[in-house]
Design a protein around this motif. Structure first.
Motif, PDB file in Angstrom:
ATOM      1  N   MET A   1       0.819  -1.211   0.000  1.00 51.51           N
ATOM      2  CA  MET A   1       0.000   0.000   0.000  1.00 51.51           C
ATOM      3  C   MET A   1       0.855   1.264   0.000  1.00 51.51           C
ATOM      4  N   THR A   2       2.030   1.179  -0.620  1.00 49.31           N
ATOM      5  CA  THR A   2       2.890   2.353  -0.713  1.00 49.31           C
ATOM      6  C   THR A   2       2.254   3.396  -1.607  1.00 49.31           C
ATOM      7  N   ARG A   3       2.162   4.636  -1.116  1.00 48.89           N
ATOM      8  CA  ARG A   3       1.551   5.715  -1.892  1.00 48.89           C
ATOM      9  C   ARG A   3       2.569   6.834  -2.108  1.00 48.89           C
ATOM     10  N   SER A   4       2.640   7.287  -3.345  1.00 44.89           N
ATOM     11  CA  SER A   4       3.502   8.417  -3.674  1.00 44.89           C
ATOM     12  C   SER A   4       2.767   9.712  -3.357  1.00 44.89           C
ATOM     13  N   MET A   5       3.526  10.793  -3.194  1.00 42.29           N
ATOM     14  CA  MET A   5       2.916  12.112  -3.038  1.00 42.29           C
ATOM     15  C   MET A   5       2.834  12.851  -4.364  1.00 42.29           C
ATOM     16  N   THR A   6       3.332  12.230  -5.439  1.00 46.46           N
ATOM     17  CA  THR A   6       3.353  12.877  -6.745  1.00 46.46           C
ATOM     18  C   THR A   6       2.277  12.281  -7.649  1.00 46.46           C
ATOM     19  N   ALA A   7       1.356  13.119  -8.129  1.00 42.25           N
ATOM     20  CA  ALA A   7       0.298  12.644  -9.026  1.00 42.25           C
ATOM     21  C   ALA A   7      -0.427  13.840  -9.614  1.00 42.25           C
ATOM     22  N   PHE A   8      -1.219  13.565 -10.635  1.00 38.39           N
ATOM     23  CA  PHE A   8      -2.026  14.593 -11.288  1.00 38.39           C
ATOM     24  C   PHE A   8      -3.357  13.980 -11.691  1.00 38.39           C
ATOM     25  N   ALA A   9      -4.428  14.762 -11.551  1.00 40.71           N
ATOM     26  CA  ALA A   9      -5.753  14.306 -11.968  1.00 40.71           C
ATOM     27  C   ALA A   9      -6.531  15.484 -12.531  1.00 40.71           C
ATOM     28  N   ALA A  10      -7.270  15.244 -13.615  1.00 34.89           N
ATOM     29  CA  ALA A  10      -8.125  16.269 -14.230  1.00 34.89           C
ATOM     30  C   ALA A  10      -9.425  15.611 -14.644  1.00 34.89           C
ATOM     31  N   LEU A  11     -10.524  16.275 -14.353  1.00 35.98           N
ATOM     32  CA  LEU A  11     -11.840  15.708 -14.658  1.00 35.98           C
ATOM     33  C   LEU A  11     -12.781  16.831 -15.058  1.00 35.98           C
ATOM     34  N   SER A  12     -13.541  16.597 -16.148  1.00 38.94           N
ATOM     35  CA  SER A  12     -14.472  17.605 -16.662  1.00 38.94           C
ATOM     36  C   SER A  12     -15.883  17.050 -16.708  1.00 38.94           C
ATOM     37  N   ASP A  13     -16.858  17.966 -16.701  1.00 37.91           N
ATOM     38  CA  ASP A  13     -18.273  17.605 -16.814  1.00 37.91           C
ATOM     39  C   ASP A  13     -18.966  18.637 -17.697  1.00 37.91           C
ATOM     40  N   LEU A  14     -19.666  18.162 -18.727  1.00 38.89           N
ATOM     41  CA  LEU A  14     -20.355  19.050 -19.665  1.00 38.89           C
ATOM     42  C   LEU A  14     -21.861  18.797 -19.664  1.00 38.89           C
ATOM     43  N   SER A  15     -22.355  18.059 -18.687  1.00 34.93           N
ATOM     44  CA  SER A  15     -23.750  17.621 -18.711  1.00 34.93           C
ATOM     45  C   SER A  15     -24.742  18.778 -18.634  1.00 34.93           C
ATOM     46  N   THR A  16     -24.341  19.904 -18.071  1.00 38.54           N
ATOM     47  CA  THR A  16     -25.277  21.021 -17.914  1.00 38.54           C
ATOM     48  C   THR A  16     -25.128  22.066 -19.021  1.00 38.54           C
ATOM     49  N   GLY A  17     -24.248  21.805 -19.983  1.00 38.59           N
ATOM     50  CA  GLY A  17     -23.980  22.804 -21.010  1.00 38.59           C
ATOM     51  C   GLY A  17     -22.890  23.762 -20.611  1.00 38.59           C
ATOM     52  N   THR A  18     -22.420  23.652 -19.385  1.00 38.34           N
ATOM     53  CA  THR A  18     -21.300  24.434 -18.877  1.00 38.34           C
ATOM     54  C   THR A  18     -20.172  23.481 -18.527  1.00 38.34           C
ATOM     55  N   GLU A  19     -18.965  23.789 -18.977  1.00 33.75           N
ATOM     56  CA  GLU A  19     -17.833  22.918 -18.669  1.00 33.75           C
ATOM     57  C   GLU A  19     -17.329  23.212 -17.258  1.00 33.75           C
ATOM     58  N   LEU A  20     -17.339  22.183 -16.450  1.00 30.07           N
ATOM     59  CA  LEU A  20     -16.830  22.247 -15.079  1.00 30.07           C
ATOM     60  C   LEU A  20     -15.594  21.359 -15.038  1.00 30.07           C
ATOM     61  N   LYS A  21     -14.434  21.932 -14.788  1.00 29.21           N
ATOM     62  CA  LYS A  21     -13.191  21.159 -14.845  1.00 29.21           C
ATOM     63  C   LYS A  21     -12.360  21.357 -13.580  1.00 29.21           C
ATOM     64  N   TRP A  22     -12.058  20.238 -12.920  1.00 24.61           N
ATOM     65  CA  TRP A  22     -11.169  20.226 -11.760  1.00 24.61           C
ATOM     66  C   TRP A  22      -9.793  19.732 -12.198  1.00 24.61           C
ATOM     67  N   GLU A  23      -8.751  20.363 -11.680  1.00 21.65           N
ATOM     68  CA  GLU A  23      -7.378  19.886 -11.858  1.00 21.65           C
ATOM     69  C   GLU A  23      -6.711  19.813 -10.492  1.00 21.65           C
ATOM     70  N   LEU A  24      -6.111  18.669 -10.179  1.00 16.78           N
ATOM     71  CA  LEU A  24      -5.437  18.468  -8.899  1.00 16.78           C
ATOM     72  C   LEU A  24      -4.004  18.025  -9.177  1.00 16.78           C
ATOM     73  N   ARG A  25      -3.061  18.746  -8.620  1.00 12.80           N
ATOM     74  CA  ARG A  25      -1.644  18.418  -8.742  1.00 12.80           C
ATOM     75  C   ARG A  25      -1.063  18.199  -7.357  1.00 12.80           C
ATOM     76  N   SER A  26      -0.296  17.131  -7.221  1.00 14.46           N
ATOM     77  CA  SER A  26       0.275  16.781  -5.927  1.00 14.46           C
ATOM     78  C   SER A  26       1.760  16.490  -6.075  1.00 14.46           C
ATOM     79  N   VAL A  27       2.563  17.096  -5.190  1.00 14.99           N
ATOM     80  CA  VAL A  27       4.003  16.833  -5.145  1.00 14.99           C
ATOM     81  C   VAL A  27       4.401  16.587  -3.691  1.00 14.99           C
ATOM     82  N   ASN A  28       5.654  16.207  -3.501  1.00 14.94           N
ATOM     83  CA  ASN A  28       6.076  15.840  -2.150  1.00 14.94           C
ATOM     84  C   ASN A  28       6.218  17.062  -1.237  1.00 14.94           C
ATOM     85  N   SER A  29       5.886  16.854   0.016  1.00 16.73           N
ATOM     86  CA  SER A  29       6.007  17.887   1.043  1.00 16.73           C
ATOM     87  C   SER A  29       6.030  17.196   2.398  1.00 16.73           C
ATOM     88  N   ARG A  30       6.624  17.858   3.361  1.00 17.96           N
ATOM     89  CA  ARG A  30       6.725  17.267   4.695  1.00 17.96           C
ATOM     90  C   ARG A  30       5.361  17.143   5.356  1.00 17.96           C
TER      91      ARG A  30
END
Length: 286
Positions: A1-30
């Motif tokens: 179950m080793t987990r890194s602190m470095t990753a990226f995720a992006a997700l969009s939704d167009l169901s309402t006719g408006t684009e809703l987009k989340w972007e999450l960036r993660s890097v190492n930190s204490r």
């Protein structure tokens, strides 16, 4: 179950006719550090977003941004004229006291919070924004887990390499000590004019005892076993692994200081390289 602190995720939704987009960036930190870039109309979601992040992440610097625009990609921008007039009035008052000050440019004025407004084609409900955020966060966590598994494989490979070096050194140690004992007896015998066999033997035993690294090898084996055990746990492990790297390095330093043969010296160098490779990767582990 080793987990890194470095990753990226992006997700969009167009169901309402408006684009809703989340972007999450993660890097190492204490520690867990969160930074948000949200439209003004969604800033009240920040406490809930922080709570969701803390429920899934323990460490890492995480940048979260939300973008809202219509499905065609057109940005409907406007200026808060009341705020602009207030800012210009304030600037004029300051200039009376600082006549030589640099004039405020339009671009600098637009950067002021709240001056530039983005009018969405349709306001997306908070519940929908939060639901999409949860999906993006799950994707980020999956990415951290996948990256962590790669780090785990790399660390396991270094652990195997270290174990092989220790096993070979332990196997060769009796021969190394035997050769060193013979060499010491000859050297001490030449240095002492009135050779006392008992005195010579005492000096040899003392020097060989100082050069014995069996205890260091045992502690290194124990630390390797502990690293393997920690890698299999489900709890955050980065800090504990970093501590174990320090302990491994300490024992190798002692091993190096007691070196009495080229083989053991080279082994200590190789061990240091492998430990440093692990330590660099462990800095990214949660």
């Amino acid at each position: 179950m080793t987990r890194s602190m470095t990753a990226f995720a992006a997700l969009s939704d167009l169901s309402t006719g408006t684009e809703l987009k989340w972007e999450l960036r993660s890097v190492n930190s204490r520690y867990l550090e969160t930074y948000f870039r949200l439209p003004d109309s969604y800033r009240d979601l920040e406490p809930q977003l922080r709570e969701r992040l803390r429920a899934h992440l323990n460490r890492g610097k995480v940048e979260i941004s939300l973008r809202i625009q219509d499905a065609l990609g057109d940005a409907h921008l406007s200026v808060d004229e009341t705020l602009v007039k207030g800012l210009l009035s304030a600037v004029e008052q300051v200039e009376r006291h600082l006549p030589a000050s640099t004039a405020l440019s339009p671009l600098e004025l637009l950067k002021w919070p709240g001056v530039l407004l983005q009018q969405d084609a349709q306001q997306v409900p908070d519940e929908q924004a939060l639901e999409l955020f949860d999906q993006a966060l799950a994707s980020l966590c999956d990415g951290r887990l996948r990256e962590g598994q790669k780090l785990c494989v790399m660390i396991e490979q270094r652990l195997d390499a270290i174990a092989a070096i220790l096993a070979e050194l332990r196997q060769q140690l009796p021969e190394i000590l035997a050769r060193q004992t013979h060499a010491l007896r000859e050297r001490i015998g030449k240095l002492i004019s009135d050779t006392d066999p008992v005195r010579v033997e005492q000096e040899v035993v003392l020097l060989i005892h100082k050069a014995d690294v069996e205890e260091e090898l045992d502690r290194l084996d124990a630390h390797l076993s502990e690293v393997r055990r920690v890698l299999k746990t489900s709890e955050p492990m980065g800090r504990r692994l970093d501590f174990l790297m320090q302990e491994l390095n300490r024992e190798v330093n002692t091993l190096s200081s007691k070196s009495i043969a080229i083989m053991s010296t080279q082994a200590a160098i190789d061990l240091k390289v492998l430990i440093e490779q692990m330590r660099e990767q462990i800095q990214n582990i949660e």
